[in-house]
Design a protein around this motif. Sequence first.
Motif, PDB file in Angstrom:
ATOM      1  N   MET A   1      -5.960   3.925 -13.335  1.00  0.00           N
ATOM      2  CA  MET A   1      -4.608   3.527 -13.704  1.00  0.00           C
ATOM      3  C   MET A   1      -3.566   4.380 -12.983  1.00  0.00           C
ATOM      4  O   MET A   1      -2.480   3.920 -12.685  1.00  0.00           O
ATOM      5  N   ARG A   2      -3.939   5.642 -12.717  1.00  0.00           N
ATOM      6  CA  ARG A   2      -2.995   6.508 -12.025  1.00  0.00           C
ATOM      7  C   ARG A   2      -2.705   5.988 -10.622  1.00  0.00           C
ATOM      8  O   ARG A   2      -1.578   6.049 -10.146  1.00  0.00           O
ATOM      9  N   ASP A   3      -3.751   5.454  -9.951  1.00  0.00           N
ATOM     10  CA  ASP A   3      -3.561   4.931  -8.606  1.00  0.00           C
ATOM     11  C   ASP A   3      -2.672   3.693  -8.588  1.00  0.00           C
ATOM     12  O   ASP A   3      -1.960   3.448  -7.616  1.00  0.00           O
ATOM     13  N   ILE A   4      -2.733   2.901  -9.647  1.00  0.00           N
ATOM     14  CA  ILE A   4      -1.849   1.720  -9.710  1.00  0.00           C
ATOM     15  C   ILE A   4      -0.386   2.170  -9.711  1.00  0.00           C
ATOM     16  O   ILE A   4       0.450   1.638  -8.966  1.00  0.00           O
ATOM     17  N   GLY A   5      -0.089   3.164 -10.523  1.00  0.00           N
ATOM     18  CA  GLY A   5       1.275   3.708 -10.538  1.00  0.00           C
ATOM     19  C   GLY A   5       1.655   4.349  -9.218  1.00  0.00           C
ATOM     20  O   GLY A   5       2.801   4.237  -8.768  1.00  0.00           O
ATOM     21  N   ALA A   6       0.676   5.015  -8.576  1.00  0.00           N
ATOM     22  CA  ALA A   6       0.960   5.646  -7.285  1.00  0.00           C
ATOM     23  C   ALA A   6       1.257   4.596  -6.223  1.00  0.00           C
ATOM     24  O   ALA A   6       2.141   4.774  -5.378  1.00  0.00           O
ATOM     25  N   GLY A   7       0.507   3.481  -6.253  1.00  0.00           N
ATOM     26  CA  GLY A   7       0.753   2.413  -5.286  1.00  0.00           C
ATOM     27  C   GLY A   7       2.143   1.818  -5.443  1.00  0.00           C
ATOM     28  O   GLY A   7       2.865   1.607  -4.457  1.00  0.00           O
ATOM     29  N   PHE A   8       2.536   1.564  -6.681  1.00  0.00           N
ATOM     30  CA  PHE A   8       3.884   1.045  -6.921  1.00  0.00           C
ATOM     31  C   PHE A   8       4.932   2.079  -6.534  1.00  0.00           C
ATOM     32  O   PHE A   8       6.014   1.745  -6.037  1.00  0.00           O
ATOM     33  N   GLY A   9       4.595   3.355  -6.725  1.00  0.00           N
ATOM     34  CA  GLY A   9       5.521   4.419  -6.331  1.00  0.00           C
ATOM     35  C   GLY A   9       5.760   4.434  -4.831  1.00  0.00           C
ATOM     36  O   GLY A   9       6.889   4.663  -4.372  1.00  0.00           O
ATOM     37  N   TYR A  10       4.710   4.187  -4.028  1.00  0.00           N
ATOM     38  CA  TYR A  10       4.882   4.119  -2.578  1.00  0.00           C
ATOM     39  C   TYR A  10       5.802   2.957  -2.196  1.00  0.00           C
ATOM     40  O   TYR A  10       6.592   3.067  -1.256  1.00  0.00           O
ATOM     41  N   LEU A  11       5.676   1.849  -2.912  1.00  0.00           N
ATOM     42  CA  LEU A  11       6.554   0.708  -2.639  1.00  0.00           C
ATOM     43  C   LEU A  11       8.011   1.081  -2.898  1.00  0.00           C
ATOM     44  O   LEU A  11       8.899   0.766  -2.091  1.00  0.00           O
ATOM     45  N   LEU A  12       8.270   1.761  -3.999  1.00  0.00           N
ATOM     46  CA  LEU A  12       9.638   2.186  -4.313  1.00  0.00           C
ATOM     47  C   LEU A  12      10.138   3.239  -3.321  1.00  0.00           C
ATOM     48  O   LEU A  12      11.306   3.199  -2.899  1.00  0.00           O
ATOM     49  N   GLN A  13       9.264   4.172  -2.946  1.00  0.00           N
ATOM     50  CA  GLN A  13       9.662   5.208  -1.993  1.00  0.00           C
ATOM     51  C   GLN A  13      10.029   4.601  -0.638  1.00  0.00           C
ATOM     52  O   GLN A  13      10.962   5.057   0.024  1.00  0.00           O
ATOM     53  N   GLY A  14       9.278   3.573  -0.233  1.00  0.00           N
ATOM     54  CA  GLY A  14       9.585   2.923   1.038  1.00  0.00           C
ATOM     55  C   GLY A  14      10.948   2.247   1.020  1.00  0.00           C
ATOM     56  O   GLY A  14      11.727   2.353   1.976  1.00  0.00           O
ATOM     57  N   GLN A  15      11.262   1.566  -0.088  1.00  0.00           N
ATOM     58  CA  GLN A  15      12.567   0.922  -0.200  1.00  0.00           C
ATOM     59  C   GLN A  15      13.681   1.970  -0.215  1.00  0.00           C
ATOM     60  O   GLN A  15      14.729   1.804   0.415  1.00  0.00           O
TER      61      GLN A  15
END
Length: 325
Positions: A1-15
């Motif tokens: 579950m932590r990786d799911i949040g990390a993946g979404f975090g990368y999407l936000l960081q990119g934007q």
Amino acid sequence: MRDIGAGFGYLLQGQKWVFGHGRWFGFGLLPGLVTFVLYAGAFVGLFYGADDLTAWATPFADDWGSPWQGLLRGTLTFLVFGLGLFLAVITFTAVTLLIGQPFYESLSEAVDRAEGGEAPESGRPLWRELWVSARDSLRVLVRVALYGVLLFAAGFIPVVGQTVVPALGFCVSGFFLTEELTAVALQRRDVDFKERLGLLRGRRTLALGFGVPLTLFFLVPFIAVLLMPGAVAGATLMARDLVGETSADEDTDTDTDGNGNGNGNGNGNGGSGDSRPGTGAGGHPVQPQPHPYGQPNPYQTQQPYQQANPYQHQQPYQRPGPYSS
């Protein structure tokens, strides 16, 4: 579950990264705009021709009465649109990346330089990069088409076809969408297609956390164009994580810890460079001992007490250690 949040975090960081670098945001919009116009025309054609396509595919239902004929062909039309949308989400990224290869290469390199100070380069000429991208995109599309056919067939299963199958479709789309986007940065690191799939399968939830929300956003017209530059930037940050690269800030923090177990430097176990005392095992302070030739003390220990240094007899007032004779 932590990786799911990390993946979404990368999407936000990119934007966040591209909006903080407005020139790169505008630069990355151009390929998406061209692809959007092409896909809009394709969907208009599908909208007007879907009924004729389903009628052509089901000649056996020409003599069926109401409501069965309409129910069958209406369901097929819905599935055709769903399959077309499923393929469009995947192929949109592939086509956009192919059209905008020089644009997104430059954007990805800028993210690498901002995070790590240098940008890896494959050394291949542009035509070779385009060929590799087209070949790998075709490999992705073949896999997506196979999954699409299976999901299309499973869509006829009652209840499951209307609940589980769409969820699986989003997961498949999100995974391969992540593969397409991370390929921009990983190709520059000479990571081939099979290795990229292996990296993403090893961090499957990370890939889904990045790709599934992006797939959902891409369903909204024109949103895909606006999010594409940030998606490339976020995928570059994720690629750095996948290959184990650290940011410049993390490197700086690591360097200040010294080469040993301590946080300081000197002639003890804390490394070398400045005169701050290091910290030995167990958190005990280790005071550096001066040496007339600037060499490290071979008798320095990590104990809370300090042994006598046999080479310190030249110091006029050096106190002997507890074990000196």
